[in-house]
Design a protein around this motif. Structure first.
Motif, mmCIF file in Angstrom:
data_model
loop_
_atom_site.group_PDB
_atom_site.id
_atom_site.type_symbol
_atom_site.label_atom_id
_atom_site.label_comp_id
_atom_site.label_asym_id
_atom_site.label_seq_id
_atom_site.Cartn_x
_atom_site.Cartn_y
_atom_site.Cartn_z
ATOM 1 N N GLU A 23 0.553 -1.107 -0.176
ATOM 2 C CA GLU A 23 0.118 0.113 -0.133
ATOM 3 C C GLU A 23 1.043 1.352 -0.246
ATOM 4 O O GLU A 23 0.360 2.240 -0.285
ATOM 5 C CB GLU A 23 -0.745 -0.417 1.178
ATOM 6 C CG GLU A 23 -2.008 -0.778 1.096
ATOM 7 C CD GLU A 23 -3.523 -0.953 2.285
ATOM 8 O OE1 GLU A 23 -2.845 0.062 3.364
ATOM 9 O OE2 GLU A 23 -3.958 -1.800 2.496
ATOM 10 N N ARG A 24 2.322 1.298 0.388
ATOM 11 C CA ARG A 24 3.092 2.210 0.401
ATOM 12 C C ARG A 24 4.361 2.252 0.293
ATOM 13 O O ARG A 24 4.806 0.871 0.603
ATOM 14 C CB ARG A 24 2.455 2.762 2.380
ATOM 15 C CG ARG A 24 3.681 4.022 2.988
ATOM 16 C CD ARG A 24 3.124 4.532 4.235
ATOM 17 N NE ARG A 24 4.001 5.567 3.977
ATOM 18 C CZ ARG A 24 4.218 7.055 3.403
ATOM 19 N NH1 ARG A 24 3.247 7.084 2.954
ATOM 20 N NH2 ARG A 24 4.798 7.221 3.928
ATOM 21 N N PHE A 25 4.636 3.301 -0.789
ATOM 22 C CA PHE A 25 6.226 3.051 -0.392
ATOM 23 C C PHE A 25 7.086 4.260 -0.710
ATOM 24 O O PHE A 25 6.550 5.108 -0.550
ATOM 25 C CB PHE A 25 6.629 2.634 -2.240
ATOM 26 C CG PHE A 25 5.517 2.312 -2.639
ATOM 27 C CD1 PHE A 25 6.499 0.708 -2.165
ATOM 28 C CD2 PHE A 25 4.025 1.512 -3.476
ATOM 29 C CE1 PHE A 25 5.611 -0.922 -3.377
ATOM 30 C CE2 PHE A 25 3.967 0.715 -3.708
ATOM 31 C CZ PHE A 25 4.586 -0.719 -3.748
ATOM 32 N N ALA A 26 8.109 4.029 0.271
ATOM 33 C CA ALA A 26 8.707 4.995 0.198
ATOM 34 C C ALA A 26 10.143 5.558 -0.358
ATOM 35 O O ALA A 26 11.243 6.363 0.460
ATOM 36 C CB ALA A 26 9.885 3.772 1.894
ATOM 37 N N ASP A 27 10.185 5.741 -1.024
ATOM 38 C CA ASP A 27 11.358 5.825 -3.020
ATOM 39 C C ASP A 27 10.824 7.217 -2.687
ATOM 40 O O ASP A 27 11.857 8.091 -2.929
ATOM 41 C CB ASP A 27 10.108 5.001 -3.588
ATOM 42 C CG ASP A 27 10.626 3.876 -4.069
ATOM 43 O OD1 ASP A 27 11.944 3.045 -3.735
ATOM 44 O OD2 ASP A 27 9.461 2.849 -4.190
ATOM 45 N N LEU A 28 10.158 8.179 -2.615
ATOM 46 C CA LEU A 28 9.085 9.225 -2.772
ATOM 47 C C LEU A 28 10.005 10.211 -1.145
ATOM 48 O O LEU A 28 9.312 10.959 -1.223
ATOM 49 C CB LEU A 28 8.701 9.714 -3.286
ATOM 50 C CG LEU A 28 7.873 9.185 -5.247
ATOM 51 C CD1 LEU A 28 6.922 10.145 -4.977
ATOM 52 C CD2 LEU A 28 9.333 9.316 -5.473
ATOM 53 N N GLU A 29 9.914 9.425 -0.228
ATOM 54 C CA GLU A 29 10.395 10.016 0.908
ATOM 55 C C GLU A 29 11.297 10.716 0.794
ATOM 56 O O GLU A 29 11.416 12.229 1.908
ATOM 57 C CB GLU A 29 10.323 9.081 2.467
ATOM 58 C CG GLU A 29 9.036 8.983 2.484
ATOM 59 C CD GLU A 29 9.332 7.575 4.006
ATOM 60 O OE1 GLU A 29 9.876 7.349 4.245
ATOM 61 O OE2 GLU A 29 8.061 7.045 3.953
ATOM 62 N N PRO A 30 12.787 10.573 0.406
ATOM 63 C CA PRO A 30 13.155 11.654 0.036
ATOM 64 C C PRO A 30 12.983 12.732 -0.497
ATOM 65 O O PRO A 30 14.024 14.056 0.583
ATOM 66 C CB PRO A 30 15.007 11.240 0.167
ATOM 67 C CG PRO A 30 13.953 9.716 -0.337
ATOM 68 C CD PRO A 30 12.850 9.833 -0.310
ATOM 69 N N PRO A 37 -8.514 16.612 1.292
ATOM 70 C CA PRO A 37 -7.695 15.637 0.601
ATOM 71 C C PRO A 37 -7.416 14.779 -0.486
ATOM 72 O O PRO A 37 -7.869 13.913 -0.253
ATOM 73 C CB PRO A 37 -6.242 15.760 1.307
ATOM 74 C CG PRO A 37 -7.288 16.144 3.320
ATOM 75 C CD PRO A 37 -8.324 16.254 2.887
ATOM 76 N N PRO A 38 -7.214 15.267 -1.677
ATOM 77 C CA PRO A 38 -7.378 13.939 -2.560
ATOM 78 C C PRO A 38 -6.699 12.595 -2.196
ATOM 79 O O PRO A 38 -5.201 13.487 -1.717
ATOM 80 C CB PRO A 38 -6.520 14.564 -3.575
ATOM 81 C CG PRO A 38 -5.146 15.708 -3.210
ATOM 82 C CD PRO A 38 -5.873 15.898 -2.249
ATOM 83 N N GLN A 39 -6.898 11.397 -2.811
ATOM 84 C CA GLN A 39 -6.467 10.068 -2.407
ATOM 85 C C GLN A 39 -5.119 10.193 -3.264
ATOM 86 O O GLN A 39 -5.315 10.750 -4.708
ATOM 87 C CB GLN A 39 -6.976 9.102 -2.993
ATOM 88 C CG GLN A 39 -8.468 8.990 -2.311
ATOM 89 C CD GLN A 39 -8.575 8.766 -0.415
ATOM 90 O OE1 GLN A 39 -7.968 7.861 -0.458
ATOM 91 N NE2 GLN A 39 -9.263 9.684 0.759
ATOM 92 N N LEU A 40 -4.216 8.825 -2.818
ATOM 93 C CA LEU A 40 -3.150 8.200 -4.191
ATOM 94 C C LEU A 40 -3.488 7.706 -5.444
ATOM 95 O O LEU A 40 -4.849 7.534 -5.647
ATOM 96 C CB LEU A 40 -2.619 7.534 -3.839
ATOM 97 C CG LEU A 40 -1.144 7.834 -2.001
ATOM 98 C CD1 LEU A 40 -0.427 6.276 -1.726
ATOM 99 C CD2 LEU A 40 -0.366 8.814 -2.770
ATOM 100 N N GLY A 41 -3.000 8.394 -6.503
ATOM 101 C CA GLY A 41 -3.717 7.788 -7.653
ATOM 102 C C GLY A 41 -4.945 8.948 -8.283
ATOM 103 O O GLY A 41 -5.277 9.085 -9.487
ATOM 104 N N ALA A 42 -5.008 10.109 -7.473
ATOM 105 C CA ALA A 42 -5.593 10.834 -7.910
ATOM 106 C C ALA A 42 -5.040 12.024 -9.164
ATOM 107 O O ALA A 42 -4.382 12.024 -8.910
ATOM 108 C CB ALA A 42 -6.418 12.226 -6.876
ATOM 109 N N LEU A 43 -5.995 12.267 -9.739
ATOM 110 C CA LEU A 43 -5.916 13.502 -11.456
ATOM 111 C C LEU A 43 -5.819 14.396 -10.924
ATOM 112 O O LEU A 43 -6.883 14.955 -11.109
ATOM 113 C CB LEU A 43 -5.824 12.244 -12.749
ATOM 114 C CG LEU A 43 -5.400 11.209 -12.555
ATOM 115 C CD1 LEU A 43 -6.204 10.264 -13.787
ATOM 116 C CD2 LEU A 43 -3.993 10.846 -12.849
#
Lengths: 312, 167
Positions: free
Chosen positions: B71-78, B145-151
């Motif tokens: 459900e969650r990835f840390a790649d964009l945290e930096p 607030p928009p959900q993940l994947g919102a366009l």
């Protein structure tokens, strides 16, 4: 069998003048220094609250430094040590330590923060690994200069010959880089339909000029797509013969210079062009330097000593 | 290199939800993270920051392929941490705090060979991006607030929400 072994031995272990290794050390060192200059923004690339992956679940030295609050200091220290290693390597100061140190710190940088790095840095690490096994500091270095100063009253300094193996490995690596790239490209539809270079030179991330390539050049761009693909796939095989090797290398220089003018991809072109120095005939490098020194009106003192070594 | 060329112009936008102590109102600020240099000028120097952002996005794509159920990835945290820290230091007072950070990945399709975007089309896009470049833009907050994947669409850019973190 003995002929085979003899040829094998000559192929890998024939003694060559160390000048080509010195040239590669300087070229790779300059590219490395340039890359580190681009990464000089310590808070962004080296401190843990910058663009640095934390991977807090990981174990190892990085995790230890993070948990002990030493992240910033460690990042800054790594940058300084890496920079010192590359500068020392470039000028040939304590070369036997500097080249392995440059390799080790480059590997440490991957573990610390791989995000700003690219294929160019991966190529650099492989080339440094090859260079570690050569004597790249015996000429054109601070080491050689200080050794010559110490022996000013004694017999002339003898320049030891190096083994061919590291140079062969660098050549193999360059060939593999292109072959691998070509093999991947052939599976992509945009490379097969001739539009790949169009998308690269139009990309807002890579193009040098605001509008990319003008519309009238689209046929040229299509030819460049197929030309690049053909050149990458054939590069390794063209290296096998002296005449085709020149064609492959000249084409490579032109392609890299052309890309350098039209797209911006960081140190990649510089590291690849630097690696082409490995294809110089090793015996020709000291000859060329002697001619250059004569042309510049400076006495070729080092080559005279080299003759002594070469004739042994 | 370029074994798999991207057929769209790529952008990354970061949004911060900011609240003040005592005030219930939420303000939303957006800024452009990628590309780091204006597109209407020649690009002479390499932006290692751009490369870092692109590598983060690439890692996210790979992670999603390898772990489709996560459900969650840390790649964009930096990216969120780095830009958030800079924004906080430059624009917020000690009484203000970031309560949510969003990272939006934008794509604008590159025309195929034989076609180009018109100059006015490009100018419109660049003018929009220049607003974000001039400093964080204060935009009206969404109702939820928009959900993940919102366009979201802006000019010819389609933005997709790739990362959202409430603090």
């Amino acid at each position: 069998m003995s002929i085979f072994l003899e040829r094998w031995d000559r192929f890998w272990f024939a003694p060559i003048p160390p000048h080509v290794y010195a040239l590669l050390r300087i070229a790779f060192g300059l590219v490395g220094c340039g890359t580190l200059f681009g990464l000089r923004d310590l808070p962004t690339f080296w401190f843990l609250d910058g663009l640095v992956p934390l991977h807090l679940g990981a174990v190892g030295p990085k995790q230890y430094l993070i948990t002990h609050g030493l992240g910033h200091a460690a990042g800054a220290a790594l940058y300084v040590v890496t920079s010192v290693s590359f500068v020392a390597m470039t000028i040939g100061f304590q070369t036997r330590i500097a080249v392995p140190a440059a390799l080790f710190t480059s590997l440490a940088q991957v573990a610390w923060n791989y995000l700003p790095l690219s294929g160019a840095d991966a190529a650099m690490r492989v080339f440094l690994f090859c260079l570690v096994w050569s004597d790249s500091g015996s000429v054109w270095s601070v080491d050689a200069w200080s050794a010559a100063r110490r022996k000013v009253a004694g017999p002339p300094t003898v320049v030891e010959r190096s083994l061919f193996a590291p140079l062969r490995l660098i050549r193999f690596q360059v060939a593999l880089i292109y072959l691998n790239a070509g093999m991947w490209k052939i599976f992509n539809p945009y490379w097969r339909n001739g539009s790949a270079v169009h998308y690269v030179v139009q990309s807002n991330i890579y193009r040098r000029l605001p509008h990319g390539m003008p519309l009238g050049f689209d046929h040229v761009v299509s030819l460049l797509t197929y030309g690049t693909l053909a050149w990458e796939l054939s590069f390794a095989f063209l290296l096998l013969f002296a005449r085709t090797r020149r064609i492959a290398l000249v084409a490579g220089i032109l392609i890299h210079l052309g890309m350098l003018l039209t797209i911006e991809v960081g140190p990649f072109h510089f590291i690849m062009l630097a690696s082409y120095l490995a294809f110089l005939e090793p015996d020709a490098v000291p000859r060329l330097s002697r001619r250059l020194l004569t042309f510049l009106g400076r006495p070729p003192s080092v080559p005279a000593r080299l003759e002594t070594a070469a004739n042994q | 290199m370029f074994s798999n060329p991207v057929t769209a112009d790529q952008y990354v936008r970061v949004a911060y939800y900011v609240t003040s102590q005592g005030a219930g109102r939420v303000r939303v600020f957006r800024e452009l993270a990628l590309p780091g240099q204006p597109e209407d000028r020649a690009r002479l120097v390499h932006m290692f920051r751009d490369k870092a952002i692109l590598n983060s996005l690439e890692a996210l794509v790979v992670d999603r392929l390898e772990h489709p159920d996560a459900e969650r990835f840390a790649d964009l945290e930096p990216i969120a941490a780095s830009f958030g820290n800079r924004f906080r230091a430059a624009y917020l007072t000690p009484y203000e705090a970031i309560t949510r950070t969003e990272i939006w990945f934008g794509r604008a399709q590159t025309p195929p060979t034989g076609e180009r975007l018109t100059n006015s089309h490009l100018q419109e896009r660049w003018a929009l991006l220049q607003r974000y470049r001039d400093g964080p833009v204060d935009v009206p907050p969404p109702i939820t607030p928009p959900q993940l994947g919102a366009l979201q669409g802006e000019s010819d850019i389609v933005w997709r929400l790739e990362y959202a973190q409430n603090q």
